[in-house]
Scaffold this active site. Structure first.
Site, PDB file in Angstrom:
ATOM      1  N   TRP A 126       0.823  -1.215   0.000  1.00 20.13           N
ATOM      2  CA  TRP A 126       0.000   0.000   0.000  1.00 20.13           C
ATOM      3  C   TRP A 126       0.855   1.262   0.000  1.00 20.13           C
ATOM      4  O   TRP A 126       1.858   1.351   0.704  1.00 20.13           O
ATOM      5  CB  TRP A 126      -0.866  -0.006   1.262  1.00 20.13           C
ATOM      6  N   ASP A 129      -0.260   9.165   0.670  1.00 26.41           N
ATOM      7  CA  ASP A 129       0.195  10.531   0.359  1.00 26.41           C
ATOM      8  C   ASP A 129       1.658  10.675  -0.069  1.00 26.41           C
ATOM      9  O   ASP A 129       2.545  10.056   0.523  1.00 26.41           O
ATOM     10  CB  ASP A 129       0.063  11.422   1.600  1.00 26.41           C
ATOM     11  N   TRP A 153      -4.259   0.188   3.977  1.00 23.92           N
ATOM     12  CA  TRP A 153      -3.675   1.227   4.826  1.00 23.92           C
ATOM     13  C   TRP A 153      -3.352   0.661   6.210  1.00 23.92           C
ATOM     14  O   TRP A 153      -4.148  -0.077   6.785  1.00 23.92           O
ATOM     15  CB  TRP A 153      -4.650   2.404   4.953  1.00 23.92           C
ATOM     16  N   TRP A 188       3.404   9.808   9.777  1.00 19.19           N
ATOM     17  CA  TRP A 188       2.425  10.330   8.834  1.00 19.19           C
ATOM     18  C   TRP A 188       3.002  11.473   8.003  1.00 19.19           C
ATOM     19  O   TRP A 188       4.198  11.747   8.040  1.00 19.19           O
ATOM     20  CB  TRP A 188       1.153  10.734   9.594  1.00 19.19           C
ATOM     21  N   THR A 189       2.094  12.170   7.337  1.00 15.66           N
ATOM     22  CA  THR A 189       2.510  13.075   6.262  1.00 15.66           C
ATOM     23  C   THR A 189       3.311  14.289   6.729  1.00 15.66           C
ATOM     24  O   THR A 189       3.062  14.837   7.801  1.00 15.66           O
ATOM     25  CB  THR A 189       1.251  13.461   5.472  1.00 15.66           C
ATOM     26  N   ASP A 253      -0.094  17.167   9.331  1.00 16.66           N
ATOM     27  CA  ASP A 253       0.418  17.420   7.984  1.00 16.66           C
ATOM     28  C   ASP A 253       1.038  18.816   7.819  1.00 16.66           C
ATOM     29  O   ASP A 253       0.503  19.674   7.084  1.00 16.66           O
ATOM     30  CB  ASP A 253      -0.691  17.204   6.935  1.00 16.66           C
ATOM     31  N   GLU A 307      -6.855  18.254   5.709  1.00 15.56           N
ATOM     32  CA  GLU A 307      -5.619  17.473   5.716  1.00 15.56           C
ATOM     33  C   GLU A 307      -4.673  18.072   4.675  1.00 15.56           C
ATOM     34  O   GLU A 307      -5.095  18.722   3.717  1.00 15.56           O
ATOM     35  CB  GLU A 307      -5.897  16.016   5.327  1.00 15.56           C
TER      36      GLU A 307
HETATM   37  N1  DQQ Z   1      -2.784  10.499   5.331  1.00 15.61           N
HETATM   38  C1  DQQ Z   1      -1.815  10.562   6.377  1.00 15.61           C
HETATM   39  C2  DQQ Z   1      -2.213  11.712   7.225  1.00 15.61           C
HETATM   40  C3  DQQ Z   1      -2.996  12.554   6.282  1.00 15.61           C
HETATM   41  C4  DQQ Z   1      -3.755  11.534   5.500  1.00 15.61           C
HETATM   42  C5  DQQ Z   1      -1.798   9.245   7.089  1.00 15.61           C
HETATM   43  C6  DQQ Z   1      -4.276  12.057   4.198  1.00 15.61           C
HETATM   44  O1  DQQ Z   1      -1.103  12.400   7.768  1.00 15.61           O
HETATM   45  O2  DQQ Z   1      -3.820  13.465   6.956  1.00 15.61           O
HETATM   46  O3  DQQ Z   1      -1.442   8.210   6.217  1.00 15.61           O
HETATM   47  O4  DQQ Z   1      -4.489  11.030   3.279  1.00 15.61           O
END
Ligand code: DQQ
Length: 646
Positions: A126, A129, A153, A188-189, A253, A307
């Site tokens: 998988w 972002d 995910w 995360w992002t 993010d 996001e």
């Molecule tokens: N994906 C990340 C987050 C973001 C989200 C987690 C957006 O940080 O907000 O995988 O697809």
């Protein structure tokens, strides 16, 4: 996101589906393929001379009598997104099977065909972002949200790849894994900032051991390494916790930082208060300590969580891109948010006031999250970066799957990245961006076919002889015959790609365009088309759409129609560009004013049986089309080996 409390009693771990479950009878669906060139289209009357006729061209509804896998009961598998704090896959209704309790019998050959040839994908599993894209010492770096353990995910870490040209990629080891309390539930992002001295700063969201969203700092352990293979997480992370009044699940993010005239760096972080989406702003000098800037960059009621906020300048005069810190005359700002509630990326053009750290849209009707979208198909969590190498702003986006999670697990991968796009302000309209595939993609063009001034009569389909049609770059122009435009009655038809019946709905001046990934018998095809309406004021209004409703005989894939209005200025021809790469079709109208990305999962129009057609389903207008179609080479996307360093 932010729904972790719903997950206490769901099984969150990933359970692969056993191979045996997919072994039964899928090949039946491929039998009896017609070699005849098409056809009467939607029961229409006239077909131009290039088309051979068959008698049964009615293709309004697809059905399949193929065998089924009744015993596959994945209905009980939980959606992993919600349990780990992220929205579940948008097509949950496809998570199981069709209404009769039957599965579409996907086989290996169909599923293998879906893997793309010149779009970025990890080798397996998988991806979501794009993260921290940047250009450093001769290499484009691309990081991405990645699950090393499965095709769904979960267990998110940062994948990493490098490229000389944004097209051919080398996979590198994972850049960051979930090994600290402050990112244990997910790395995360995040975004990269290159400081004036060349230093690289990476800020990212960590989901802590308690699923609190915090911001963390990381930097390369060896800045002299152009590949930036090893990363150090700042020992005093997190550098930011959710501020008072913000839910601990709604703070994520961080953007690339931009410099103020006072010499301080600012970043923005997406959040929400009740249903109001907001972008918080912080200031820092060292990326270790931050101060909240009072107020917000922007807030818009009723749209929900923001996001992956992106915030950057565009020039009102120049065609080149601007560094993220550019500010002042001849500069506008773009704010983009990814709406967690509907999983679309929205942008707004406006003015940024440095003093109040305040973004004011040019057109309040098109405020952040309610107006324009980057792309009217599948396109989410996008991020731009300033490419100092070519002085351009480049946009990356996550293109998810719209098949079932069952199919993703079976094929062992999910998601592709869109072809990186340059982004500039449309100087002609002043009110939208232009997105266009980076020029490097043209290096993949192989032999081409040119078709000039093809006339497509109302209700016709024209076969375009280009051999196979699974990897293509198409540019096309269309002209509607003037007499028809004059004769056509004015209407107040409010055409909407999504709800007006797709390419089967006929009007005087449309739809017309191309059928991609179509087989000879037209049992599967995806129309990419224009639909033109002559309004009550006599002006033409044009929509640009992609219709998946007949794209596949499979029952467990999304069949929506996507698209939107596209501005067409006086004396402009209608023009489009389409990149077809197996299961992804990226379409750009009017130089990139409106774009639509689709994921398409045909079962027959694959390999050598995928063809291209011109069609005109208008009732009154004849359309003249000129096209150039290139076969596209595959990109090299493979693991890095040391000799590639030079
Ligand atoms: N994906 C990340 C987050 C973001 C989200 C987690 C957006 O940080 O907000 O995988 O697809």
């Amino acid at each position: 996101m932010g729904r972790t409390n719903e997950c206490n009693d769901v099984e969150c771990s990933y359970v692969p589906v056993s191979d045996e479950l997919h072994a039964t009878g899928p090949s039946a669906v491929l039998r009896g393929r017609s070699k005849t060139v098409v056809a009467v289209f939607w029961g229409m009357l006239v077909v131009v001379s290039l088309v051979a006729l068959t008698s049964n061209g009615n293709i309004d509804h697809v059905s399949t009598s193929a065998s089924t896998n009744k015993d596959l009961n994945t209905e009980t598998l939980p959606a992993r997104g919600v349990c780990a704090g992220v929205s579940e896959k948008s097509n949950t209704r496809l998570f199981t099977n069709n209404n009769n309790g039957e599965w579409f019998p996907w086989n290996n050959s169909m599923l293998s065909w879906q893997r793309t040839a010149f779009h970025f994908q990890p080798e397996k599993n998988w991806m979501n972002d794009p993260n921290g894209p940047l250009y450093y010492k001769g290499w484009y770096h691309f990081f991405y949200q990645y699950n090393p353990n499965g095709a769904v995910w979960g267990d998110i870490v940062w994948g990493h790849a490098v490229s000389r040209d944004l097209i051919h990629w080398f996979h590198l080891p994972l850049a960051m894994v979930a090994d600290k309390w402050y990112d244990q539930k997910g790395v995360w992002t995040g975004s990269a900032t290159i400081l004036p001295n060349g230093e690289v700063i990476m800020l990212y969201t960590g989901a802590t051991n308690e699923l609190v969203q915090v911001q963390n700092l990381a930097y390369p352990s060896d800045p002299s390494d152009p590949l930036l293979i090893d990363w150090i997480k700042y020992p005093k992370n997190p550098v930011l916790f959710p501020p008072p009044g913000i839910n601990v699940h709604d703070f994520r993010d961080p953007t690339t930082a931009w410099l103020t005239s006072q010499g301080k760096w600012r970043i923005s972080i997406g959040s929400k208060i009740n249903k109001t989406g907001i972008a918080l702003v912080y200031e820092t000098q060292d990326f270790r300590t931050f101060e909240r800037v009072e107020g917000v960059l922007r807030a818009v009621p009723k749209v929900g969580m923001w996001e992956c906020v992106d915030f950057y300048p565009v020039s009102t005069k120049l065609e080149k891109g601007l560094d993220t810190s550019a500010y002042g005359v001849d500069v506008k700002h773009v704010m983009k948010v990814s709406l967690d509630d509907d999983r679309h990326d929205y942008y707004t053009i406006g003015n940024y006031e440095e003093n109040g750290a305040d973004f004011v849209p040019d057109d309040i009707q098109n405020d952040v999250g309610i107006g324009l979208r980057y792309d009217y198909g599948i396109f989410y969590a996008s991020k731009t970066f300033y490419d100092q190498n070519k002085e351009r702003r480049v946009l990356w986006s996550w293109i998810g799957e719209s098949d079932s999670e069952y199919a993703d697990v079976t094929k062992g991968w999910a998601s592709v990245m869109g072809i990186p796009r340059t982004v500039v302000l449309d100087k002609k309209t002043g009110s939208n961006l232009l997105q266009w595939p980076v020029e490097e993609v043209e290096s993949l063009r192989l032999k081409s076919n040119k078709f000039e001034n093809l006339k497509a009569m109302p209700g016709s389909v024209v076969s375009l002889d280009i051999e196979t049609a699974t990897q293509l770059d198409i540019v096309a122009e269309f002209e509607i015959d003037k007499e028809a435009i004059e004769k056509t009655d004015q209407t107040n038809e409010e055409y909407n790609c999504k709800t007006s019946g797709g390419a089967a709905h006929r009007g005087a001046l449309g739809p017309f365009g191309l059928l991609v990934l179509a087989n000879d018998g037209l049992s599967e095809y995806t129309p990419i088309y224009f639909y033109v309406v002559k309004g009550n004021d006599g002006n033409l209004k044009t929509s640009f759409c992609s219709d998946q409703s007949r794209s596949s005989l499979a029952t467990d894939v999304d069949k929506s129609v996507f698209g939107s209005f596209v501005p067409v200025l006086e004396n402009e021809k209608l023009s489009l560009r389409i990149l077809v790469d197996h299961s992804i079709v990226e379409s750009f109208a009017q130089g990139g004013r409106t774009t639509v990305t689709s994921r398409v999962y045909p079962t027959r129009a694959i390999y050598g049986d995928a063809k291209l057609f011109l069609f005109n389903n208008a009732t009154e207008a004849t359309v003249t089309a000129s096209l150039k179609v290139w076969q596209m080479n595959s990109a090299f996307i493979k693991p890095f080996s040391p000799e590639q360093r030079s």
